[in-house]
Design an enzyme around this catalytic site. Structure first.
Site, PDB file in Angstrom:
ATOM      1  N   GLU A 106       0.868  -1.190   0.000  1.00  0.00           N
ATOM      2  CA  GLU A 106       0.000   0.000   0.000  1.00  0.00           C
ATOM      3  C   GLU A 106       0.898   1.232   0.000  1.00  0.00           C
ATOM      4  O   GLU A 106       1.836   1.331   0.790  1.00  0.00           O
ATOM      5  CB  GLU A 106      -0.903  -0.047   1.246  1.00  0.00           C
ATOM      6  CG  GLU A 106      -1.544   1.254   1.655  1.00  0.00           C
ATOM      7  CD  GLU A 106      -2.564   1.808   0.650  1.00  0.00           C
ATOM      8  OE1 GLU A 106      -3.498   1.092   0.300  1.00  0.00           O
ATOM      9  OE2 GLU A 106      -2.378   2.974   0.220  1.00  0.00           O
ATOM     10  N   ASP A 155      -6.343  -3.984  -5.743  1.00  0.00           N
ATOM     11  CA  ASP A 155      -7.454  -3.432  -4.951  1.00  0.00           C
ATOM     12  C   ASP A 155      -7.244  -1.920  -4.867  1.00  0.00           C
ATOM     13  O   ASP A 155      -6.923  -1.381  -3.813  1.00  0.00           O
ATOM     14  CB  ASP A 155      -7.414  -4.102  -3.564  1.00  0.00           C
ATOM     15  CG  ASP A 155      -8.556  -3.667  -2.666  1.00  0.00           C
ATOM     16  OD1 ASP A 155      -9.405  -2.877  -3.110  1.00  0.00           O
ATOM     17  OD2 ASP A 155      -8.572  -4.115  -1.502  1.00  0.00           O
ATOM     18  N   THR A 157      -7.775   2.368  -5.818  1.00  0.00           N
ATOM     19  CA  THR A 157      -8.749   3.450  -5.924  1.00  0.00           C
ATOM     20  C   THR A 157      -9.070   3.644  -7.408  1.00  0.00           C
ATOM     21  O   THR A 157      -8.600   2.896  -8.268  1.00  0.00           O
ATOM     22  CB  THR A 157      -8.164   4.742  -5.314  1.00  0.00           C
ATOM     23  OG1 THR A 157      -6.873   4.961  -5.889  1.00  0.00           O
ATOM     24  CG2 THR A 157      -8.008   4.630  -3.810  1.00  0.00           C
ATOM     25  N   ASP A 158      -9.861   4.657  -7.715  1.00  0.00           N
ATOM     26  CA  ASP A 158     -10.232   4.928  -9.113  1.00  0.00           C
ATOM     27  C   ASP A 158      -8.992   5.354  -9.916  1.00  0.00           C
ATOM     28  O   ASP A 158      -7.988   5.778  -9.335  1.00  0.00           O
ATOM     29  CB  ASP A 158     -11.295   6.040  -9.157  1.00  0.00           C
ATOM     30  CG  ASP A 158     -12.602   5.598  -8.511  1.00  0.00           C
ATOM     31  OD1 ASP A 158     -12.914   4.401  -8.572  1.00  0.00           O
ATOM     32  OD2 ASP A 158     -13.295   6.459  -7.938  1.00  0.00           O
ATOM     33  N   PRO A 162      -2.993   8.682  -7.334  1.00  0.00           N
ATOM     34  CA  PRO A 162      -1.973   7.658  -7.091  1.00  0.00           C
ATOM     35  C   PRO A 162      -2.217   6.349  -7.841  1.00  0.00           C
ATOM     36  O   PRO A 162      -1.285   5.593  -8.093  1.00  0.00           O
ATOM     37  CB  PRO A 162      -2.030   7.421  -5.572  1.00  0.00           C
ATOM     38  CG  PRO A 162      -3.033   8.341  -4.998  1.00  0.00           C
ATOM     39  CD  PRO A 162      -3.640   9.150  -6.099  1.00  0.00           C
TER      40      PRO A 162
HETATM   41  N1  SPD Z   1     -15.165   4.220  -6.757  1.00  0.00           N
HETATM   42  C1  SPD Z   1     -14.411   3.621  -5.713  1.00  0.00           C
HETATM   43  C2  SPD Z   1     -13.738   2.365  -6.099  1.00  0.00           C
HETATM   44  C3  SPD Z   1     -12.862   1.899  -4.995  1.00  0.00           C
HETATM   45  C4  SPD Z   1     -12.328   0.548  -5.199  1.00  0.00           C
HETATM   46  N2  SPD Z   1     -11.366   0.172  -4.192  1.00  0.00           N
HETATM   47  C5  SPD Z   1     -11.810   0.129  -2.881  1.00  0.00           C
HETATM   48  C6  SPD Z   1     -10.786  -0.401  -1.917  1.00  0.00           C
HETATM   49  C7  SPD Z   1     -11.408  -1.241  -0.861  1.00  0.00           C
HETATM   50  N3  SPD Z   1     -10.493  -2.154  -0.285  1.00  0.00           N
END
Ligand code: SPD
Length: 279
Positions: A106, A155, A157-158, A162
């Site tokens: 992470e 896993d 973010t959009d 980052p």
């Molecule tokens: N639109 C938000 C998408 C987020 C996807 N990842 C979430 C991480 C949860 N572990």
């Protein structure tokens, strides 16, 4: 108190929910991080004002991003999660007795710290002896670790800020090279309603690298449109041919063998994304 959290899910559409209490808020070196207490969804983690996970619906996402791939591979021993600092994917991975080492990479250590403090139901497995937590850039990690993992879970973010590099062809090639000879990966790949340019590009890129490429669906109410896609690239095993007869008791609330198979049944408007010449 009449305080609301609003995520602009597209420039023209938002999701809002009432906030009972802001439990934590900070600007990390990477993003704005907040944990809210809400009535509708329970505790909620937002990064740059985008909902990442909530106590109410996190199980759907975390079970589907992990168990579909883990049950496709006959013996996943070493598993990598890129992103996923809340720990939900790690919690699910450790339900598989074959897993010897689950590595979390992470980029933002503050996400891990906030999850440990405010989302213990999700982060509860991060202290397990089979877990290695590395604070680093996942892109760098896959470049530096060849032929190492049986499964990689992206896993993220959009695809802005980052996480942008986690959706490109060069990254998928590095993921391929970081996998063992029969390895596979699963990535969260956004909304089939609102990411109709992105998903065909991802599929084309993954297809150009992996012999088996599959898209599957799950329903995550707090993500834009509710319906969410995941993409699997696999060197050998096909999730449609997985042997799901003798699974360990995973104590899941969404994933079952029947849901595994059903997740690959795509409505025509999603199937179209796999045929598109886009990108
Ligand atoms: N639109 C938000 C998408 C987020 C996807 N990842 C979430 C991480 C949860 N572990």
């Amino acid at each position: 108190m009449n305080c609301w959290f609003t995520e602009m899910q597209t420039p023209d559409m938002a999701i809002s929910c009432r906030v009972k209490k802001t439990l934590h808020e900070e600007k990390t070196p990477f993003q704005h991080l907040a944990v809210y207490e809400t009535d509708q969804f329970g505790r909620m983690l937002a990064l740059d004002d985008v909902i990442q996970t909530t106590i109410m619906d996190e199980f759907v996402y975390h079970e589907m991003i992990t168990h579909v791939g883990l049950n496709t591979h006959p013996n996943p021993r070493r598993v990598l999660v890129i992103g996923g600092g809340d720990g939900g994917s790690i919690r699910e991975i450790l339900k598989h007795p074959s897993v010897e080492l689950a590595t979390l990479v992470e980029i933002d250590e503050r996400v891990i710290a906030a999850a440990r403090e405010y989302l213990p139901e999700i982060s509860c497995a991060l202290g397990d002896p089979r877990v290695r937590v590395i604070v680093d850039d996942g892109i760098k990690h896959v470049k530096e670790n060849r032929d190492t993992y049986d499964m990689i879970i992206v896993d993220s973010t959009d695809p802005v800020g980052p996480a942008e590099g986690l959706f490109g062809r060069a990254f998928y090639q590095d993921v391929h090279d970081a996998l063992t000879g029969d390895g596979l990966f699963v990535a969260q790949t956004e909304s089939p309603f609102f990411n109709r340019d992105l998903i065909p590009r991802i599929i084309q890129n993954v297809r150009s690298i992996f012999p088996v490429t599959r898209l599957f669906l799950a329903c995550v109410p707090t993500y834009p449109g509710g319906l969410w896609t995941f993409t699997m690239g696999s060197k050998k095993y096909d999730p449609l041919e997985a042997n799901l007869e003798q699974l360990p008791d995973l104590k899941t609330r969404y994933y079952t063998p029947a849901v595994h198979r059903a997740a690959f049944v795509l409505p025509p408007f999603v199937e179209e994304l796999l045929q598109s010449e886009e990108g």
